[in-house]
Design a protein around this motif. Sequence first.
Motif, PDB file in Angstrom:
ATOM      1  N   ASP A 146       0.832  -1.197   0.000  1.00  0.00           N
ATOM      2  CA  ASP A 146       0.000   0.000   0.000  1.00  0.00           C
ATOM      3  C   ASP A 146       0.871   1.254   0.000  1.00  0.00           C
ATOM      4  N   GLY A 147       0.242   2.420   0.031  1.00  0.00           N
ATOM      5  CA  GLY A 147       0.966   3.685  -0.071  1.00  0.00           C
ATOM      6  C   GLY A 147       1.950   3.903   1.063  1.00  0.00           C
ATOM      7  N   THR A 148       1.542   3.583   2.296  1.00  0.00           N
ATOM      8  CA  THR A 148       2.440   3.751   3.440  1.00  0.00           C
ATOM      9  C   THR A 148       3.662   2.853   3.309  1.00  0.00           C
ATOM     10  N   SER A 149       3.452   1.626   2.844  1.00  0.00           N
ATOM     11  CA  SER A 149       4.569   0.696   2.655  1.00  0.00           C
ATOM     12  C   SER A 149       5.538   1.197   1.586  1.00  0.00           C
ATOM     13  N   ILE A 150       5.008   1.771   0.516  1.00  0.00           N
ATOM     14  CA  ILE A 150       5.870   2.286  -0.553  1.00  0.00           C
ATOM     15  C   ILE A 150       6.676   3.490  -0.055  1.00  0.00           C
ATOM     16  N   THR A 151       6.039   4.355   0.740  1.00  0.00           N
ATOM     17  CA  THR A 151       6.768   5.478   1.329  1.00  0.00           C
ATOM     18  C   THR A 151       7.872   4.984   2.250  1.00  0.00           C
ATOM     19  N   ALA A 152       7.550   3.984   3.076  1.00  0.00           N
ATOM     20  CA  ALA A 152       8.547   3.418   3.987  1.00  0.00           C
ATOM     21  C   ALA A 152       9.698   2.776   3.222  1.00  0.00           C
ATOM     22  N   LEU A 153       9.374   2.091   2.137  1.00  0.00           N
ATOM     23  CA  LEU A 153      10.401   1.449   1.314  1.00  0.00           C
ATOM     24  C   LEU A 153      11.310   2.502   0.678  1.00  0.00           C
ATOM     25  N   THR A 154      10.727   3.599   0.210  1.00  0.00           N
ATOM     26  CA  THR A 154      11.515   4.681  -0.382  1.00  0.00           C
ATOM     27  C   THR A 154      12.443   5.311   0.649  1.00  0.00           C
ATOM     28  N   CYS A 155      11.931   5.547   1.850  1.00  0.00           N
ATOM     29  CA  CYS A 155      12.760   6.105   2.929  1.00  0.00           C
ATOM     30  C   CYS A 155      13.898   5.154   3.283  1.00  0.00           C
ATOM     31  N   SER A 156      13.582   3.876   3.363  1.00  0.00           N
ATOM     32  CA  SER A 156      14.608   2.881   3.693  1.00  0.00           C
ATOM     33  C   SER A 156      15.700   2.865   2.629  1.00  0.00           C
ATOM     34  N   ALA A 157      15.301   2.911   1.364  1.00  0.00           N
ATOM     35  CA  ALA A 157      16.281   2.902   0.270  1.00  0.00           C
ATOM     36  C   ALA A 157      17.193   4.123   0.350  1.00  0.00           C
ATOM     37  N   LEU A 158      16.616   5.272   0.647  1.00  0.00           N
ATOM     38  CA  LEU A 158      17.406   6.495   0.758  1.00  0.00           C
ATOM     39  C   LEU A 158      18.388   6.404   1.921  1.00  0.00           C
ATOM     40  N   VAL A 159      17.915   5.898   3.055  1.00  0.00           N
ATOM     41  CA  VAL A 159      18.778   5.752   4.231  1.00  0.00           C
ATOM     42  C   VAL A 159      19.944   4.809   3.943  1.00  0.00           C
ATOM     43  N   LEU A 203      11.539   1.404  12.435  1.00  0.00           N
ATOM     44  CA  LEU A 203      10.372   1.390  13.320  1.00  0.00           C
ATOM     45  C   LEU A 203       9.460   2.607  13.119  1.00  0.00           C
ATOM     46  N   LEU A 204      10.001   3.665  12.539  1.00  0.00           N
ATOM     47  CA  LEU A 204       9.261   4.931  12.456  1.00  0.00           C
ATOM     48  C   LEU A 204       7.937   4.842  11.713  1.00  0.00           C
ATOM     49  N   PRO A 205       7.806   4.010  10.650  1.00  0.00           N
ATOM     50  CA  PRO A 205       6.490   3.912   9.989  1.00  0.00           C
ATOM     51  C   PRO A 205       5.369   3.448  10.906  1.00  0.00           C
ATOM     52  N   ALA A 206       5.721   2.909  12.072  1.00  0.00           N
ATOM     53  CA  ALA A 206       4.685   2.520  13.032  1.00  0.00           C
ATOM     54  C   ALA A 206       3.834   3.708  13.435  1.00  0.00           C
ATOM     55  N   ASN A 207       4.404   4.906  13.360  1.00  0.00           N
ATOM     56  CA  ASN A 207       3.626   6.083  13.732  1.00  0.00           C
ATOM     57  C   ASN A 207       2.512   6.360  12.728  1.00  0.00           C
ATOM     58  N   ALA A 208       2.744   5.997  11.464  1.00  0.00           N
ATOM     59  CA  ALA A 208       1.691   6.169  10.457  1.00  0.00           C
ATOM     60  C   ALA A 208       0.582   5.151  10.637  1.00  0.00           C
ATOM     61  N   ARG A 209       0.932   3.971  11.153  1.00  0.00           N
ATOM     62  CA  ARG A 209      -0.054   2.902  11.353  1.00  0.00           C
ATOM     63  C   ARG A 209      -0.820   3.056  12.666  1.00  0.00           C
ATOM     64  N   PHE A 210      -0.065   3.378  13.762  1.00  0.00           N
ATOM     65  CA  PHE A 210      -0.667   3.270  15.105  1.00  0.00           C
ATOM     66  C   PHE A 210      -0.564   4.541  15.938  1.00  0.00           C
ATOM     67  N   ARG A 211       0.147   5.585  15.420  1.00  0.00           N
ATOM     68  CA  ARG A 211       0.343   6.825  16.167  1.00  0.00           C
ATOM     69  C   ARG A 211       0.989   6.580  17.530  1.00  0.00           C
ATOM     70  N   VAL A 212       1.962   5.663  17.579  1.00  0.00           N
ATOM     71  CA  VAL A 212       2.601   5.320  18.847  1.00  0.00           C
ATOM     72  C   VAL A 212       3.801   6.194  19.159  1.00  0.00           C
ATOM     73  N   LEU A 213       4.245   7.010  18.168  1.00  0.00           N
ATOM     74  CA  LEU A 213       5.420   7.854  18.378  1.00  0.00           C
ATOM     75  C   LEU A 213       5.055   9.332  18.274  1.00  0.00           C
ATOM     76  N   ALA A 214       3.818   9.647  18.655  1.00  0.00           N
ATOM     77  CA  ALA A 214       3.328  11.032  18.522  1.00  0.00           C
ATOM     78  C   ALA A 214       3.599  11.875  19.776  1.00  0.00           C
ATOM     79  N   TRP A 215       4.300  11.299  20.743  1.00  0.00           N
ATOM     80  CA  TRP A 215       4.539  12.059  21.980  1.00  0.00           C
ATOM     81  C   TRP A 215       5.923  12.719  21.960  1.00  0.00           C
TER      82      TRP A 215
END
Length: 291
Positions: A169-182, A279-291
């Motif tokens: 899905d879109g979030t996975s593709i964004t995460a994959l692009t970020c990972s490739a850049l890193v 781990l950061l894409p978890a915030n897009a899925r679950f909002r667990v890193l919004a603090w």
Amino acid sequence: MSFAATTTLCIALRHLETVWLFTRSDYKTILFPVTIFALVLSPRRNPLALSRALCWVWFHLLQANVSNQTYSAHEDVVNKPWRPVPSGRISVRGCRALRWRLMVFCLGLSSLSSVNVLISSVLLTVVEIVHDDFGLSHHPVFKNLCNVGGYATFEIGATLVLSGESYLDGTSITALTCSALVIFMTIHVQDFADANGDRMSGRRTLPIVAPEGSRIYVLCVLPLLSLGLASIWSLGPLCSVLFVSIGFGVGLRCFLFRDEIRDQSTYLLYNMWLLGAHLLPANARFRVLAW
């Protein structure tokens, strides 16, 4: 237990130790980050699916390691003498034969999932061939591009196996692009500790080509990438400060401490930062890193 049974058990344990030694260096680099990446992005997380994804990643990791170590025995004598080829557990010829058998096995394993998982396996094999057989590992830029291709195929395959889906899905593709850049911009951190062996093998890694500039680059790029990733994944202020601080700390350590032992420790800390980045894409899925 009979003598024959004892002998068979000893041989089996030796073989298990050998395959573990092939993959030993890359649990922290590939197995854990890729599995975390897939867990974060997959909508399905049942134990059976996770075990299938872990098996897929580990067998492909073994395939990649055996392929790479077929050609790296001379530098491994200096950098990693415990690996199976330099330690005499297996010959180069035996390593090459194992490499092609693993390729067939991994393609068969991937075919049990979906066409796109099979394509991921095929592309990973192609990356291994151009990296190892065609010598792209000796060029600093092409080596990084091969690393990007390797990580991307691992991450796509693992995510598809774990999710049971045919597409990302879109979030996975964004995460994959970020990972490739890193990976493209930072993975050469692994080369600082291996500079002596790489120099012996004729590789032109970034720490060899630009020993001072490469450390200044890492000092700058890790905190900047950390800041960019924190923004992309909408981290909260505390999580953003923590993640950027880790990136700055790893970059500063790389710049200040330059002996082989400390470079190995820096690389371990870099892998912790890399795991955090996955781990950061978890915030897009679950909002667990919004603090």
